[in-house]
Motif scaffolding. Structure first.
Motif, short mmCIF file in Angstrom:
data_model
loop_
_atom_site.label_atom_id
_atom_site.label_comp_id
_atom_site.label_asym_id
_atom_site.label_seq_id
_atom_site.Cartn_x
_atom_site.Cartn_y
_atom_site.Cartn_z
N ASP A 191 -0.21 9.48 -3.91
CA ASP A 191 0.06 8.46 -4.93
C ASP A 191 1.32 7.71 -4.57
O ASP A 191 1.40 6.48 -4.69
N PHE A 192 2.34 8.47 -4.17
CA PHE A 192 3.61 7.84 -3.84
C PHE A 192 3.44 6.83 -2.72
O PHE A 192 3.93 5.70 -2.78
N TYR A 193 2.75 7.24 -1.69
CA TYR A 193 2.58 6.34 -0.55
C TYR A 193 1.73 5.13 -0.90
O TYR A 193 1.94 4.03 -0.39
N ALA A 194 0.80 5.34 -1.82
CA ALA A 194 0.00 4.20 -2.27
C ALA A 194 0.88 3.18 -2.99
O ALA A 194 0.68 1.97 -2.85
N MET A 195 1.86 3.65 -3.73
CA MET A 195 2.80 2.72 -4.37
C MET A 195 3.71 2.09 -3.32
O MET A 195 3.97 0.89 -3.33
N ALA A 196 4.20 2.93 -2.42
CA ALA A 196 5.11 2.42 -1.39
C ALA A 196 4.44 1.33 -0.57
O ALA A 196 5.11 0.44 -0.03
N ALA A 197 3.12 1.38 -0.50
CA ALA A 197 2.39 0.39 0.30
C ALA A 197 2.58 -1.03 -0.23
O ALA A 197 2.44 -2.00 0.53
N PHE A 198 2.94 -1.17 -1.50
CA PHE A 198 3.19 -2.52 -2.01
C PHE A 198 4.37 -3.17 -1.32
O PHE A 198 4.49 -4.38 -1.24
N TYR A 199 5.26 -2.33 -0.84
CA TYR A 199 6.41 -2.84 -0.09
C TYR A 199 6.13 -2.79 1.41
O TYR A 199 7.05 -2.92 2.22
N GLY A 200 4.86 -2.60 1.79
CA GLY A 200 4.54 -2.45 3.21
C GLY A 200 5.03 -3.65 4.02
O GLY A 200 4.90 -4.80 3.60
N GLY A 201 5.58 -3.37 5.16
CA GLY A 201 6.01 -4.44 6.04
C GLY A 201 7.27 -5.16 5.59
O GLY A 201 7.61 -6.21 6.12
N LEU A 202 7.97 -4.61 4.63
CA LEU A 202 9.20 -5.24 4.15
C LEU A 202 10.23 -5.26 5.27
O LEU A 202 10.44 -4.26 5.94
N ARG A 203 10.83 -6.42 5.48
CA ARG A 203 11.81 -6.52 6.55
C ARG A 203 13.17 -6.89 5.95
O ARG A 203 13.25 -7.61 4.96
N TYR A 204 14.21 -6.44 6.60
CA TYR A 204 15.56 -6.69 6.09
C TYR A 204 16.32 -7.68 6.95
O TYR A 204 17.52 -7.82 6.83
N ARG A 205 15.59 -8.35 7.83
CA ARG A 205 16.18 -9.41 8.64
C ARG A 205 15.35 -10.66 8.44
O ARG A 205 14.13 -10.58 8.39
N VAL A 206 16.02 -11.79 8.39
CA VAL A 206 15.27 -13.04 8.29
C VAL A 206 15.46 -13.83 9.56
O VAL A 206 16.38 -13.58 10.33
N GLU A 207 14.59 -14.81 9.71
CA GLU A 207 14.72 -15.70 10.85
C GLU A 207 15.96 -16.54 10.64
O GLU A 207 16.13 -17.13 9.60
N LEU A 208 16.79 -16.64 11.64
CA LEU A 208 17.97 -17.48 11.54
C LEU A 208 17.58 -18.93 11.77
O LEU A 208 16.58 -19.21 12.42
N ASP A 209 18.41 -19.82 11.28
CA ASP A 209 18.30 -21.25 11.60
C ASP A 209 18.12 -21.44 13.09
O ASP A 209 18.79 -20.79 13.88
N ARG A 210 17.27 -22.39 13.44
CA ARG A 210 17.06 -22.68 14.86
C ARG A 210 18.40 -22.96 15.54
O ARG A 210 18.73 -22.42 16.59
N ASN A 211 19.15 -23.84 14.90
CA ASN A 211 20.49 -24.23 15.31
C ASN A 211 21.35 -23.01 15.66
O ASN A 211 21.92 -22.88 16.74
N LEU A 212 21.43 -22.15 14.66
CA LEU A 212 22.29 -20.99 14.76
C LEU A 212 21.76 -20.02 15.81
O LEU A 212 22.53 -19.47 16.60
#
Lengths: 706, 437
Positions: A238-259
């Motif tokens: 059950d727990f993992y089924a709930m955790a799946a809603f956050y599946g693939g969550l990433r804590y880094r974003v794409e930076l500006d092309r410039n940057l």
């Protein structure tokens, strides 16, 4: 506001003081004269008035219904409710509950003198419309959401800003929660503060899910991360089924092309320092939330139950409540676990299609249809107002959990939904009940089954203690409330500069070590030097003397002496020296919600039990020795506050006694109290006054909310 | 009345005897009666089961708690050559055959004094529950607050120095389990940061002792009328806190809290870090007779960048712990002071894609030294890759029972909470007697 300066020899002090006194008198008069929303403009004043959205009559009707249901419960148990409290007790209680501090002298005097029949109700509305409300409510959410200004990878100030602003703008609770669960983007970009919620548990998406379910649905599933829950019905699956809603969550974003280009340049062409700086910049400015949710999660390697295989992918599914629909993603092959040490260049996790499962989850959770969503928050707010929940513990509901007064509980849920999850309106109804006006329970409440014949006696929270101490030291602290983004601006500016700068500017910014407090300290030092240069020679001499006194006092740990020295510096018009500001010993005199979150260890806020924000519900109301020491020997024990000055100025001893009681305990003194203090003041007025002030801020009546 | 009488009398946890003893001591030293102070939870004796007598060899406890679950493979239980070891190398130590992770060189030099328990095992893998279990030996419940191990020891042994607190916690949050359902005088004194020490312990300028006494008297009268209407425990607890605070203000040993009195060399040896300062403060408090001192360190929950973060975090612990052991030993205090390094669980042998390790209660390590512990060895072991306990499993309750045993707290003594439930100091834990010399 009556403050230290008005009675110092500073150049503008007297004028400023007089102006402030006049202003507060004006405000007090205005406040008592009318019902409407007339608070002076403050950056934290709520944008909408309570009476505008819901007429008072409607709120009163809801409050009356609550009282009826309570009465029913009490009659069944043959327990009488306690008596209604007097105006003074009500006022103090209302101020503490609605705006998180005791009333100032002007405020309490105005209220007590007000002849209007509906003044209590009018007070409730006025307080909820005042900037102090935003500050007070912010503390509640900072505590629950574990807001920390300084975290390893990201500043928590944008999150704090977003919370304050959401409260100020009256964002409905369901929207508030949905925003946090679905937020995306770089953490430090203006407008993305809500990402701070998931970033609080960065790289720990399972903990994030467990915390989410606990906070908003009162459902404890942490144990099920590792095994089938021992006491409740949740399985690990059950727990993992709930955790799946956050599946693939990433804590880094794409930076500006410039940057990105610029940083890549630095990493390839730059020296070792540049490489380090560039990596740090990536860490700071690419941190954020990305990924709308894949709706898939793999069971752990050591999964030992029969209903599935280790590492089997599990599709997101809710553990109760209405069913949710997610598009079916393709299931990948059962992958090999990663063993052993990985080289620097990491392999990206398997890319599954994103199906917006976070939004589906948020819609399921933050809805009137979810059986626990309204139930949990209405119970939390009930507890906050009356000292205990209708359900206890507030965050550990089971299927068979029954409120002590089920009909009342159902009504509260219904009410909150009717009010469209406007928490401030809900709190307003609670403050308009008869229960809120009743004497606190005199003895110990029963362990279980308490039917609320009275509100419970509780100590003030740490934030209320601090904000009240400030009120005694400085007068109306709400005048000093900062713009909601005061502390977050730095992060936003840096992010914008990095996004929009020229390559040279970016390189320069990246190379400069990012130490936000150091920048502020440098600025303060510069401001101090400028102000010093502006002084005449005799004042400069005084300032140097005061600075030496300050250094000596700090070395000895003598808070009172440090305070006096700082007062002298302030009187000369010099800004507060900044280096210990972060430590808070003689630091910024701002309300708790405007300070560093949490306050640093050793600060009175922490001494009085402010949460360290490491875990949910980590604050405490327990008595400790350091609290007693602070109250006995700390800033209020010395002779230098606006309160001391007010007493010194008073016309006679009886007036002194009256002022002290009203300011510190929000009530007039009783005849026997007047008798005792009259004698003492007659013997020695100065010392007697100091002793009076000391006794009243050290007594139990000060810190417990009658 | 000499120190040995003190010790033997306080070995008995019988309320009546202890009360009598402490009362006479107090009257002698302070002219004060301790009348109500030892009231509280009742004590029942379950007679029959024959247990080894509590050793009582340790008189004081220093408990260093690393919150978040310190990785065991990278620190106290390295597996050189195995894939699960990751990039951290192993060091030889002064204890034959005992290796440590490369970031603990100073501790390696002091290993002759310490014993690593490598076979810790638990089922609790969530932080709040696991930390609670570690500190109280019980599962967290909504309905009762269990006292922490320090509070049990404080309650059983009393204060060694009557004017200083019996239990001090340096660092950690406001809600660290402390007195629990014990009466409020067993609440630990929290010190926010060791460098700051004890704030506001001096009378303000212009207030002499006489005036202070007058203030206290006026305060008492004010509080009496409040208490007449409000008789809650929470209110009474403030009476205790104030009494304690006043005692502390008048203590000759207040300087114990001031680490600025140590010379520069000492400060540098322990390390000028919060943890190092905490260990130094602990040593001073031991010297001045504080019964239990805890130092809490945060940041060990290394789900990502485990190796980088340990490289940042461990030097402070290495330096502080090693300095503490050497210093206590040099002052002849190590025999009677138990030093513990603990964490709530370990971390996964498998390294994930964020260079992290995740929660792993199944097998982890803690460290014991002093207080009669035989140093220079490791107790128990895990398998080749550090996944399972291979030998001599030690539960959290057993671990706490061992500490209680060393401090002379009877494991079989049952204490009843105010609502009538029975509890023992380490629940069903059994002391690991092989650890003692």
């Amino acid at each position: 506001m009556v403050n230290d300066r008005s009675f110092r020899s500073g150049r503008n002090g007297a004028l400023r003081g007089a102006l402030h006194a006049a202003l507060s008198a004006l405000l007090a008069a205005a406040a008592s004269a009318q019902e409407g929303h007339t608070a002076p403009p403050s950056p934290q004043t709520p944008t909408k008035s309570v009476a505008a959205a819901v007429p008072r009559a409607k709120a009163l009707a809801a409050a009356a219904q609550i009282d009826r249901l309570l009465d029913k419960g009490l009659q069944k148990r043959a327990v009488p409710p306690t008596a209604i409290v007097d105006d003074a007790t009500f006022a103090r209680r209302a101020w503490l509950q609605a705006v998180g501090r005791i009333p100032t002298l002007a405020e309490i005097e105005a209220f007590l003198a007000d002849p209007a029949a509906d003044k209590r109700q009018a007070l409730v509305d006025r307080l909820l419309d005042s900037p102090g409300y935003t500050s007070n409510e912010s503390n509640f959410w900072f505590d629950l959401l574990r807001v920390k200004s300084r975290q390893r990878q990201v500043s928590g100030e944008p999150f704090a800003h977003w919370i304050r602003e959401s409260i100020r703008a009256g964002m409905p609770y369901d929207e508030f929660v949905r925003a946090m669960l679905t937020a995306s983007g770089p953490a430090n970009a203006e407008g993305n503060g809500a990402t701070g919620y998931l970033l609080r548990d960065a790289n720990m998406p399972h903990d994030a899910m467990a915390n989410t379910l606990r906070l908003f649905l009162g459902t404890r599933v942490e144990c099920a991360q590792c095994h089938n829950h021992p006491f409740d019905k949740w399985t690990q699956r059950d727990f993992y089924a709930m955790a799946a809603f956050y599946g693939g969550l990433r804590y880094r974003v794409e930076l500006d092309r410039n940057l990105q280009q610029e940083l890549r340049q630095l990493i390839t062409d730059g020296d070792e320092r540049d490489k380090q700086a560039a990596r740090r910049a990536v860490q700071l400015f690419a941190t954020g939330i990305a990924g709308s949710g894949t709706g898939m999660e793999r069971l752990p390697e050591d999964y030992k139950y029969d209903d599935a295989k280790p590492r089997e992918p599990i599709a997101a599914a809710t553990i109760y409540g209405p069913d949710v629909k997610l598009p079916k993603p393709q299931l990948p092959e059962r992958g090999r676990p990663q063993r052993g040490f990985r080289p620097q260049r990491q392999q990206p996790p398997q890319q599954l299609p994103e199906v917006d499962s976070r939004k589906v989850f948020a819609d399921w959770l933050a809805s009137a249809q979810n059986p626990r969503f309204a139930r949990v928050i209405s119970n939390r707010l009930w507890k906050r107002t009356f000292g205990r929940g209708l359900i206890e513990p507030v965050d550990d509901l089971k299927d068979d959990t029954q409120a002590v007064l089920p009909e009342l509980e159902t009504y509260l849920e219904k009410l909150l939904v009717e009010l469209r999850f406007d928490l401030r309106q809900f709190e307003r109804v609670l403050l308009l009940t008869k229960l809120f006006q009743q004497e606190a329970l005199p003895g110990e409440p029963p362990a279980e089954g308490y039917a609320f014949q009275a509100p419970l006696l509780r100590r003030m929270t740490a934030e209320q203690v601090w904000d009240s101490m400030l009120t005694l030291l400085q007068g109306d602290v709400d005048q000093h409330l900062q713009p909601t983004d005061a502390r977050a601006k730095e992060a936003y500016e840096r992010q914008a500069a990095l996004s929009n700068g020229t390559p040279e500017q970016i390189a320069e910014l990246v190379r400069r070590p990012y130490r936000p407090d150091q920048d502020r300290i440098r600025e303060q030092a510069a401001a101090m030097q400028r102000a010093f240069a502006d002084l005449g020679a005799p004042e400069q001499q005084q300032a140097r003397l005061a600075q030496r006194e300050l250094a000596a006092a700090r070395r000895k740990g003598d808070a009172a002496a440090a305070d006096r020295a700082l007062g002298k510096l302030e009187a000369l018009g010099l800004p507060r020296p900044g280096d210990r500001a972060a430590r808070g010993r003689d630091g910024e005199r701002l309300r708790a919600s405007d300070l560093l979150q949490p306050a640093p260890p050793g600060h009175p806020l922490r001494e009085f039990g402010q949460s360290d924000r490491e875990t949910i519900d980590a604050s405490s109301l327990a008595a400790t020795v350091p609290q007693a020491l602070t109250l006995m020997n700390g800033p209020l024990a010395s002779g230098d506050s606006q309160l001391h000055r007010a007493l010194a100025r008073a016309a006679n001893d009886d007036e002194r006694i009256r002022l002290a009681f009203l300011t510190e305990l929000s009530r007039p003194p009783r005849p026997y109290e007047v008798a005792i203090w009259r004698d003492l003041l007659a013997k020695d007025q100065a010392k007697g006054s100091q002793d009076l002030i000391w006794v009243l801020c050290n007594c139990d009546e000060f810190r417990f909310r009658r | 009345m000499n120190i040995h009488d003190f010790r033997s009398l306080s070995r008995s946890c019988d309320d009546a005897t202890r009360r009598q003893f402490v009362g006479s001591l107090a009257r002698g030293l302070l002219g004060v009666t301790f009348g109500g102070l030892l009231a509280g939870a009742s004590t029942a004796r379950t007679p029959l089961r024959v247990l080894p007598p509590a050793s009582g060899r340790a008189r004081q406890l220093v408990y260093l708690f690393l919150r978040g679950g310190m990785s065991h493979l990278d620190t106290l239980d390295p597996k050189p050559g195995k894939a699960t070891q990751g990039p951290v190398a192993a060091l030889r130590t002064r204890a034959d055959g005992v290796l440590l992770g490369q970031y603990l060189p100073k501790l390696a030099d002091q290993m002759d004094k310490a014993c690593i328990v490598r076979s810790m095992t638990s089922k609790q893998g969530a932080h709040p529950q696991a930390q609670y279990l570690m500190r109280t030996s019980f599962e967290k419940r909504g309905t009762v607050q269990h006292p922490s191990l320090g509070a049990w020891i404080h309650r059983c042994k009393g204060r060694q120095n009557p004017t200083l607190p019996g239990h001090v916690i340096v660092g950690g949050g406001a809600d660290m389990p402390s007195a629990g359902f014990f009466p409020p005088q067993f609440q630990a004194l929290p010190i926010g940061d060791a460098d700051g020490g004890l704030q506001n312990a001096a009378l303000p300028r212009g207030v002499d002792e006489q005036r202070f006494d007058r203030r206290l008297d006026l305060l008492r009268r004010m509080n009496e009328s409040f208490a007449a209407d409000h008789s809650q425990r929470d209110v009474a607890a403030y009476g205790e806190a104030y009494a304690d605070a006043v005692r502390l203000m008048r203590s000759d040993d207040l300087a114990a809290f001031d680490i600025d009195r140590e010379n520069e060399t000492m400060r540098t040896t322990y390390g000028k870090t919060p943890f190092g300062a905490g260990c130094l403060l602990a040593r001073r408090l031991v010297e001045h007779g504080v019964r239990c001192i805890e130092v809490v360190s945060d940041g060990w929950d290394t789900h990502a960048d485990n190796f980088d973060r340990l490289a940042d975090l461990l030097p402070a612990v290495d330096q502080g712990l090693a300095a503490l052991l050497a210093d206590l030993d040099a002052r002849g205090l190590l025999q009677e002071t138990m030093v513990v390094l603990a964490t709530e669980f370990g971390r996964t042998p498998d390294i994930d894609q964020d260079q992290g390790r995740n929660h792993y209660p199944k097998a982890f390590s803690c460290l014991l030294a002093g207080g009669g512990i035989q140093g220079g060895r490791a107790h128990g072991s895990t398998d080749a890759e550090g996944r399972e306990v291979a030998d001599a499993a030690v539960s959290i309750q057993d671990f706490n029972a061992t500490i209680a045993h060393a401090l002379g707290v009877p494991l079989d003594e049952v204490v009843t909470s105010p609502d009538g439930r029975p509890f023992r100091v380490a629940d069903k834990g059994e002391a690991v007697l092989e650890l003692f010399a």
